[in-house]
Scaffold this active site. Sequence first.
Site, PDB file in Angstrom:
ATOM      1  N   HIS A  72       0.843  -1.181   0.065  1.00  0.00           N
ATOM      2  CA  HIS A  72      -0.081   0.138   0.051  1.00  0.00           C
ATOM      3  C   HIS A  72       0.823   1.216  -0.072  1.00  0.00           C
ATOM      4  CE1 HIS A  72      -4.252  -1.254   1.582  1.00  0.00           C
ATOM      5  NE2 HIS A  72      -3.939  -2.666   0.529  1.00  0.00           N
ATOM      6  N   TYR A 200      -9.435   5.925   7.435  1.00  0.00           N
ATOM      7  CA  TYR A 200      -9.327   6.235   8.620  1.00  0.00           C
ATOM      8  C   TYR A 200     -10.916   7.467   8.869  1.00  0.00           C
ATOM      9  CZ  TYR A 200      -5.176   3.392   9.343  1.00  0.00           C
ATOM     10  OH  TYR A 200      -4.240   2.208   9.886  1.00  0.00           O
ATOM     11  N   PRO A 292      -4.790   0.111  19.177  1.00  0.00           N
ATOM     12  CA  PRO A 292      -4.163  -0.158  17.644  1.00  0.00           C
ATOM     13  C   PRO A 292      -3.748   1.254  16.131  1.00  0.00           C
ATOM     14  CG  PRO A 292      -6.656  -0.791  18.335  1.00  0.00           C
ATOM     15  CD  PRO A 292      -5.255  -0.129  18.989  1.00  0.00           C
ATOM     16  N   LYS A 296       0.466  -0.198  15.129  1.00  0.00           N
ATOM     17  CA  LYS A 296       2.147   0.256  15.617  1.00  0.00           C
ATOM     18  C   LYS A 296       2.937  -1.672  16.262  1.00  0.00           C
ATOM     19  CE  LYS A 296       3.391   3.481  12.944  1.00  0.00           C
ATOM     20  NZ  LYS A 296       3.904   3.157  12.133  1.00  0.00           N
ATOM     21  N   TYR A 383       3.954   6.858   9.764  1.00  0.00           N
ATOM     22  CA  TYR A 383       3.278   5.676   8.940  1.00  0.00           C
ATOM     23  C   TYR A 383       3.604   4.481   9.046  1.00  0.00           C
ATOM     24  CZ  TYR A 383      -1.381   3.526   8.162  1.00  0.00           C
ATOM     25  OH  TYR A 383      -2.389   2.182   8.029  1.00  0.00           O
TER      26      TYR A 383
HETATM   27  C1  PHB Z   1      -6.097  -3.636  10.755  1.00  0.00           C
HETATM   28  O1  PHB Z   1      -6.934  -3.977   9.731  1.00  0.00           O
HETATM   29  O2  PHB Z   1      -5.826  -4.614  11.499  1.00  0.00           O
HETATM   30  C2  PHB Z   1      -5.448  -2.434  11.296  1.00  0.00           C
HETATM   31  C3  PHB Z   1      -5.076  -1.380  10.730  1.00  0.00           C
HETATM   32  C4  PHB Z   1      -5.011  -0.848  10.468  1.00  0.00           C
HETATM   33  C5  PHB Z   1      -5.148  -0.647  11.889  1.00  0.00           C
HETATM   34  C6  PHB Z   1      -5.417  -0.787  12.751  1.00  0.00           C
HETATM   35  C7  PHB Z   1      -5.272  -2.192  12.415  1.00  0.00           C
HETATM   36  O3  PHB Z   1      -4.158   0.921  11.927  1.00  0.00           O
END
Ligand code: PHB
Length: 392
Positions: A72, A200, A292, A296, A383
Amino acid sequence: MRTQVGIIGSGPSGLLLSQLLHLHGIESAILERQSREHVEGRIRAGVLEQGTVELLRQAGVHERMEREGIVHEGFSLVFNGRLSRINMHGLTGSSVMVYGQTEVTKDLIAARLSAGGIIEYEAPAVAVEGFLDGQPRIIYEKNGQRHELICDFVAGCDGYHGVARRSVDPGKLQLFEKIYPFGWLGILSDVPPVDEELIYANHERGFALCSMRSHTRSRYYVQCELDDSVDNWSDDAFWDELRRRLPPHVAERVVTGPRLEMSIAPLRSFVAEPMRFGNLFLAGDAAHIVPPTGAKGLNLAASDIFYLSRALVAYYGEKRTDLLDRYSETCLRRVWKAIRFSWWFTSLMHRFGDDPLNHRLQMAELDYLAGSTAARTAMAENYVGLPFETFE
Ligand code: PHB
Ligand code: APR
């Protein structure tokens, strides 16, 4: 039983350490409280930083990741119903790999077992002794019997609830902790993801995240109350709530389906300092937890193991102790930056009660990100993952 490095926990930290040590001719044995099936069935996050991908390559467990993982180059932030893309690759030259932690764990277990590595499942460690002076050893139980694993070093890779950190004199530990006033309700479903990249969303009903495990398996989350329960959520109720928190043109593309899994995770920031006590080293979730947002957790575990494996290789190969001496300080510098980033990203995206000032500040910051290359670059470089420090 005797080994060079006794490892508690067969999560990603313990497995990766054992595998890297093996490739340098250093023996280890892993003690794991749960069964192999339980460990391989746990659903966790799924975004790997470049440094983590490199380390998995060095560990020789990259084949399936490279075949099935998805690179990605960006992700999107949603606020006020608008979508703003963070072009990670354009801003930093780096990208991330979407490949589930569950799959990383399976690959590592397969690699360890096929090389004859020792993993004792259903063998909970109950105490760590002799690590400050004397003979380091892990006391554990197997089939109702008490055993000892004698070793040169103990690696506490046993997660937040493990026994390693609890074996340390509490007076020697400094703990930092923040519990956020909400959780994440997550669904895993065999439906194609709504977008090619992660989204997000900051919404007045609460945060939402659109993620994935593959082109045919989606992972979605919505912010929920801390005391909520999965029993309160039908699949339909989840999909409706998710769609409400997304802009209409995204929501209408969401493909729904039955859950493979649904769970609620609390959000916490936690650090235990230091990460070394004589011959006991803490790594991964045993030493630190991040919320989450930003994914990280696994990546921090990987950077701890990068430093710990180097330090142990320098010790066994060249009798050097300087890297072991610097382990805690080196890890913690990177840990705190990820703790900061995860806290910042969490604070930016979630609904914290009804505080209108807080909401306006979030909108101002998101608008700033959308309009400033400097701000987006700072976000993107965190990130994709800050670099590992390397030493001579
Ligand atoms: C996930 O795919 O579980 C996931 C992806 C990105 C995040 C947190 C969880 O920031
Ligand atoms: N004895 C043996 N094993 C134990 C004990 C014990 N007393 N206590 C805990 N364990 C095991 C757990 O069952 C688990 O399998 O230690 C393992 C710790 O694994 P993780 O929790 O996955 O932690 P870690 O390997 O540091 O990985 C960090 O995984 O937990 C996620 O969000 C976390 O993404 C992060 C990453």
